[in-house]
Design a protein around this motif. Sequence first.
Motif, PDB file in Angstrom:
ATOM      1  N   LEU A 245       0.649   5.546  -1.474  1.00 52.02           N
ATOM      2  CA  LEU A 245      -0.423   5.918  -1.930  1.00 52.02           C
ATOM      3  C   LEU A 245      -1.740   5.138  -1.525  1.00 52.02           C
ATOM      4  CD1 LEU A 245      -1.740   7.649  -4.253  1.00 52.02           C
ATOM      5  CD2 LEU A 245      -1.142   5.714  -5.743  1.00 52.02           C
ATOM      6  N   GLY A 246      -1.380   3.913  -1.310  1.00 52.12           N
ATOM      7  CA  GLY A 246      -2.599   3.190  -1.100  1.00 52.12           C
ATOM      8  C   GLY A 246      -3.033   3.736   0.554  1.00 52.12           C
ATOM      9  N   ALA A 247      -2.083   3.729   1.376  1.00 48.03           N
ATOM     10  CA  ALA A 247      -2.532   4.245   2.843  1.00 48.03           C
ATOM     11  C   ALA A 247      -3.418   5.708   2.649  1.00 48.03           C
ATOM     12  CB  ALA A 247      -1.358   4.628   3.759  1.00 48.03           C
ATOM     13  N   PHE A 248      -2.792   6.438   1.887  1.00 48.94           N
ATOM     14  CA  PHE A 248      -3.596   7.864   1.422  1.00 48.94           C
ATOM     15  C   PHE A 248      -4.733   7.622   0.771  1.00 48.94           C
ATOM     16  CE2 PHE A 248      -4.339  11.977  -0.699  1.00 48.94           C
ATOM     17  CZ  PHE A 248      -4.150  12.616   0.178  1.00 48.94           C
ATOM     18  N   VAL A 249      -5.005   6.901  -0.016  1.00 51.30           N
ATOM     19  CA  VAL A 249      -6.275   6.483  -0.611  1.00 51.30           C
ATOM     20  C   VAL A 249      -7.420   5.909   0.377  1.00 51.30           C
ATOM     21  CG1 VAL A 249      -7.377   5.314  -2.565  1.00 51.30           C
ATOM     22  CG2 VAL A 249      -5.329   6.294  -2.972  1.00 51.30           C
ATOM     23  N   VAL A 250      -6.862   4.851   1.033  1.00 49.01           N
ATOM     24  CA  VAL A 250      -7.769   4.199   1.873  1.00 49.01           C
ATOM     25  C   VAL A 250      -8.342   5.039   3.166  1.00 49.01           C
ATOM     26  CG1 VAL A 250      -7.804   2.492   3.745  1.00 49.01           C
ATOM     27  CG2 VAL A 250      -6.938   1.868   1.359  1.00 49.01           C
ATOM     28  N   ILE A 291       5.791   6.120   9.945  1.00 47.59           N
ATOM     29  CA  ILE A 291       5.959   4.542  10.252  1.00 47.59           C
ATOM     30  C   ILE A 291       6.276   3.932   8.896  1.00 47.59           C
ATOM     31  CG2 ILE A 291       4.762   2.447  10.990  1.00 47.59           C
ATOM     32  CD1 ILE A 291       3.111   4.244  12.900  1.00 47.59           C
ATOM     33  N   ILE A 292       5.640   4.005   7.827  1.00 52.66           N
ATOM     34  CA  ILE A 292       6.027   3.515   6.606  1.00 52.66           C
ATOM     35  C   ILE A 292       7.306   3.769   6.168  1.00 52.66           C
ATOM     36  CG2 ILE A 292       5.432   3.371   4.048  1.00 52.66           C
ATOM     37  CD1 ILE A 292       2.347   3.787   4.962  1.00 52.66           C
ATOM     38  N   TYR A 293       7.715   5.089   6.179  1.00 55.32           N
ATOM     39  CA  TYR A 293       9.046   5.646   5.817  1.00 55.32           C
ATOM     40  C   TYR A 293      10.054   4.617   6.508  1.00 55.32           C
ATOM     41  CZ  TYR A 293       6.625   9.829   4.666  1.00 55.32           C
ATOM     42  OH  TYR A 293       5.557  10.817   4.058  1.00 55.32           O
ATOM     43  N   SER A 294       9.617   4.798   8.024  1.00 61.52           N
ATOM     44  CA  SER A 294      10.807   3.783   8.698  1.00 61.52           C
ATOM     45  C   SER A 294      10.923   2.351   8.586  1.00 61.52           C
ATOM     46  CB  SER A 294      10.939   4.445  10.160  1.00 61.52           C
ATOM     47  OG  SER A 294       9.506   4.129  10.625  1.00 61.52           O
TER      48      SER A 294
END
Length: 361
Positions: A245-250, A291-294
Amino acid sequence: MNECYYDKRMDFFYNKTNTDTVDEWTGPKLIVVLCFGTFFCLFIFISNSLVIAAVVKNKRFHFPFYYLLANLAAADFFAGIAYVFLMFNTGPVSKTLTVNRWFLRQGLLDTSLTASLVNLLVIAVERHMSIMRMKIHSNLTKKRVTFLIISIWAIAIFMGAVPTLGWNCLCDITACSSLAPIYSRSYLVFWSVLNLVVFFIMVVVYIRIYMYVQRKTNVLSSHTSGSISRRRTPVKLMKTVMTLLGAFVVCWTPGLVVLLLDGLNCTYCGIQNVKRWFLLLALLNSVMNPIIYSYKDDEMWGTMKRMICCSSEDRSQDRRSSRIPSTVLCRSTDTSGHYIEDGIIQGTICGKGDLGDKGNS
């Protein structure tokens, strides 16, 4: 009665709104941009395809949370398609586009953003309902998850098509925006404010979940004999989801703020100078997610690595991978206090024959 300009090409609207299409983006600079864009898009296609394939292949991922995660990867894959289309229909080419082609270009981007946003919102609601009710099992059946996924894409397609359906400035040139020459400024204000409000709601929901999980884990830690890593797993999961979520918002907030300023007709904000950089930042979100998933989920990475290497693991390796923190360890003798501890872990449901006491040996 206002005159409508459906038959005009985009150069007419760019000239009317004094929009800079950066004609100097040609030659070597254009080649560099296309090369980097192509590389990022290829990575988006391959990595998100691996995430979807991992969820399909690994039976440990056959639960609502992971289905929604796979759908988020599908939204990122779709975003890659939108960026490819944009790459070959931007810059000097923008002025040669027809109105319908330009609507298609922007509609693809809007659809991909909405699909990701609504999917994250559904994941937030699903996690909140599951955790706050202290249940291991999600109430969502496969039919309900399928319905949610179809609804997510229906909403995304509709929101991407709203300007094409009539909320545009083709019949009112004075209302046209600068960044999107055939979008009404009122639509940009609506679009950006709506998305920013949803961002805020999701952040509040996840902060509430995180605080609840941390408080519950601290209480349970003094009454359980499980390993430290097991007790920390719920908090680790929420950090993973909040990282997404943070990556999406940023990545998306700067672009939405720029659209909002354009909708408010801010002529002194210099939005033309930063719009392409913020679009690139939005593109990076689709690169970062897999990348976050893995990185955060060892089993997801293990499944993806096995598919890349085209090799199968033996049973002993599967048992070892089942002990990673991202997998739920269920025991038939668990008290109700363990339900919330185990149930938070990525929504994974353990069957009656799962792991048993071996998972805790």
